[in-house]
Design an enzyme around this catalytic site. Structure first.
Site, PDB file in Angstrom:
ATOM      1  N   GLY A 221     -35.947 -27.755  63.295  1.00  0.00           N
ATOM      2  CA  GLY A 221     -37.670 -28.175  63.605  1.00  0.00           C
ATOM      3  C   GLY A 221     -37.606 -29.590  64.106  1.00  0.00           C
ATOM      4  NE  ARG A 222     -43.973 -30.922  65.088  1.00  0.00           N
ATOM      5  CZ  ARG A 222     -44.637 -29.891  64.495  1.00  0.00           C
ATOM      6  NH1 ARG A 222     -44.263 -29.630  63.279  1.00  0.00           N
ATOM      7  NH2 ARG A 222     -45.631 -29.322  64.827  1.00  0.00           N
ATOM      8  CB  ILE A 223     -37.662 -33.700  60.767  1.00  0.00           C
ATOM      9  CG1 ILE A 223     -39.258 -33.943  60.531  1.00  0.00           C
ATOM     10  CG2 ILE A 223     -36.747 -34.787  60.228  1.00  0.00           C
ATOM     11  CD1 ILE A 223     -39.531 -33.821  59.067  1.00  0.00           C
TER      12      ILE A 223
ATOM     13  NE  ARG B  65     -41.211 -30.450  50.070  1.00  0.00           N
ATOM     14  CZ  ARG B  65     -41.733 -31.376  50.648  1.00  0.00           C
ATOM     15  NH1 ARG B  65     -40.748 -32.318  51.046  1.00  0.00           N
ATOM     16  NH2 ARG B  65     -43.113 -31.368  51.466  1.00  0.00           N
TER      17      ARG B  65
ATOM     18  CD  GLU C  40     -39.477 -35.149  44.952  1.00  0.00           C
ATOM     19  OE1 GLU C  40     -38.571 -34.900  45.633  1.00  0.00           O
ATOM     20  OE2 GLU C  40     -40.357 -35.699  45.222  1.00  0.00           O
TER      21      GLU C  40
ATOM     22  CG  HIS D  56     -40.276 -37.401  48.415  1.00  0.00           C
ATOM     23  ND1 HIS D  56     -40.283 -36.167  47.911  1.00  0.00           N
ATOM     24  CD2 HIS D  56     -40.274 -37.277  49.764  1.00  0.00           C
ATOM     25  CE1 HIS D  56     -40.537 -35.262  48.774  1.00  0.00           C
ATOM     26  NE2 HIS D  56     -40.878 -36.046  50.256  1.00  0.00           N
TER      27      HIS D  56
HETATM   28  C1  DGY Z   1     -43.536 -34.061  53.684  1.00  0.00           C
HETATM   29  O1  DGY Z   1     -44.687 -34.223  54.140  1.00  0.00           O
HETATM   30  O2  DGY Z   1     -43.432 -32.831  53.460  1.00  0.00           O
HETATM   31  C2  DGY Z   1     -42.711 -35.315  53.148  1.00  0.00           C
HETATM   32  O3  DGY Z   1     -41.735 -34.785  52.231  1.00  0.00           O
HETATM   33  C3  DGY Z   1     -43.568 -36.148  52.669  1.00  0.00           C
HETATM   34  O4  DGY Z   1     -42.803 -37.428  52.649  1.00  0.00           O
END
Ligand code: DGY
Length: 344
Positions: A180-182, A263, A292, A310
């Site tokens: 995806g984008r990231i 995640r 977490e 995070h």
């Molecule tokens: C998100 O927006 O899902 C990121 O993990 C926040 O840092």
């Protein structure tokens, strides 16, 4: 209040509260940038905004006690927005705006069944999160964490040819899981910045940027076997939970580094600790954790890991944009408009 045609207007406009109509109540589960609350106050006349005053996440009971009866909830990824919580918040709830792009912590079906809009903050945290992923690759490969500790402890006694050698990043193979984008931004950075070969694995086996980067779709096992760096960018779903379990981790090269800014539960953290401890993989850079904020036993004791709290999206600029988007979503729904980024 919800009486305008969906999509009629996206920009929040001040709306007078109709006489006799109670002012809306917005509950915010963590302190947020001031612009979020000021936008709400400016655009929702008479609005009652309450913020969690504590410097910690609320438990379920506290959340119900504080937010019951709200019209809008601005929550974070750390809040478990389950079906029962949604029920307990009461029938006035119309919108949940999560201060995140990921929404695995929200029961979308329960929200949909009650016609509650769920909105997130896509797009604005792409670069910030990609920066952290790339930073973790560099930090692990060049052993920044260990080097920092060594220097602070006064153990740097002078330059030496064999001192603190790591491995280079330039020209290596990077496996992106989740395109995806990231994932795309990380792939671009590693290609253009470090001339890396890019492999990817994702729900789709073709992405529009693959030709530009010479990126190649491969099956997950092949990606793990070939990559020097594996970077996770997939959402957490039932399909991706423990995607990297012990057998999958065993397919990584002993020299490889695993980076997770997606995640925590995508990786079996107990299996990861074992793989790192036995040097079956060389290192890991983690920004997110399976349970977490708790860490798997043994993770923090390892030298070959870089652990962050995070902070993928934690730049001043990005957090402001996320706050703006949450406020816009709440304002849109409470003034009868269709919010821009609705996931349910
Ligand atoms: C998100 O927006 O899902 C990121 O993990 C926040 O840092």
């Amino acid at each position: 209040m919800m009486n305008q045609a969906p999509g009629a207007q996206h920009e929040p406009q001040p709306q007078p509260v109709s006489p006799g109509e109670p002012a809306p109540f917005v509950y915010v589960t963590r302190a947020v940038p001031e612009l979020t609350t000021s936008m709400l106050a400016e655009n929702l006349p008479g609005v009652r905004i309450e913020l969690n005053p504590l410097d910690r996440n609320l438990n379920r009971g506290e959340l119900v006690e504080s937010a019951a009866g709200c019209d809008a909830l601005i929550c974070t990824l750390a809040d478990d927005i389950s079906a029962t919580l949604i029920e307990d918040l009461g029938p006035s709830l119309k919108v949940i705006a999560t201060y995140a792009v990921g929404y695995n912590n929200i029961d979308l079906t329960a929200a949909k069944n009650r016609n509650i809009a769920v909105c997130n903050t896509p797009g604005v945290l792409t670069e910030a999160t990609a920066e952290v992923a790339v930073g973790l690759m560099l930090a692990c490969a060049r052993r920044f964490g260990e080097g920092d500790r060594l220097t602070r402890q006064g153990l740097f006694t002078g330059w030496a040819p064999l001192l603190h050698r790591g491995h280079g990043v330039y020209g290596k193979t990077v496996g992106i899981i989740g395109a995806g984008r990231i994932g795309k931004r990380v792939a671009l950075t590693m290609k253009h910045g470090f001339d890396c070969e890019i492999l990817y694995h994702s729900r789709v086996d073709h992405v529009d940027w693959e030709n530009d980067l010479g990126a190649k779709y491969v099956e997950l096992g092949e990606l793990l076997e070939r990559s020097d760096f594996v970077s996770l960018h997939c959402p957490l779903t039932e399909t991706t939970r423990h995607l990297l379990d012990a057998p999958m981790l065993a397919r990584m090269k002993p020299t490889a580094i695993l980076v997770n800014t997606a995640r925590g539960p995508v990786v079996d953290e107990t299996a990861l600790v074992a793989a790192l401890r036995e040097r079956r993989i060389a290192g890991a850079g983690f920004d997110v954790y399976e349970h977490e904020p708790a860490l798997a036993p043994g993770l923090a004791e390892l030298d070959n890991v870089v652990l962050l709290p995070h902070i993928g999206s934690a730049t001043v600029e990005t957090r402001d944009k996320m706050g703006r988007m949450c406020a816009e979503a709440v304002i849109a729904v409470l003034t009868g408009k269709e919010p821009l980024h609705r996931v349910a």
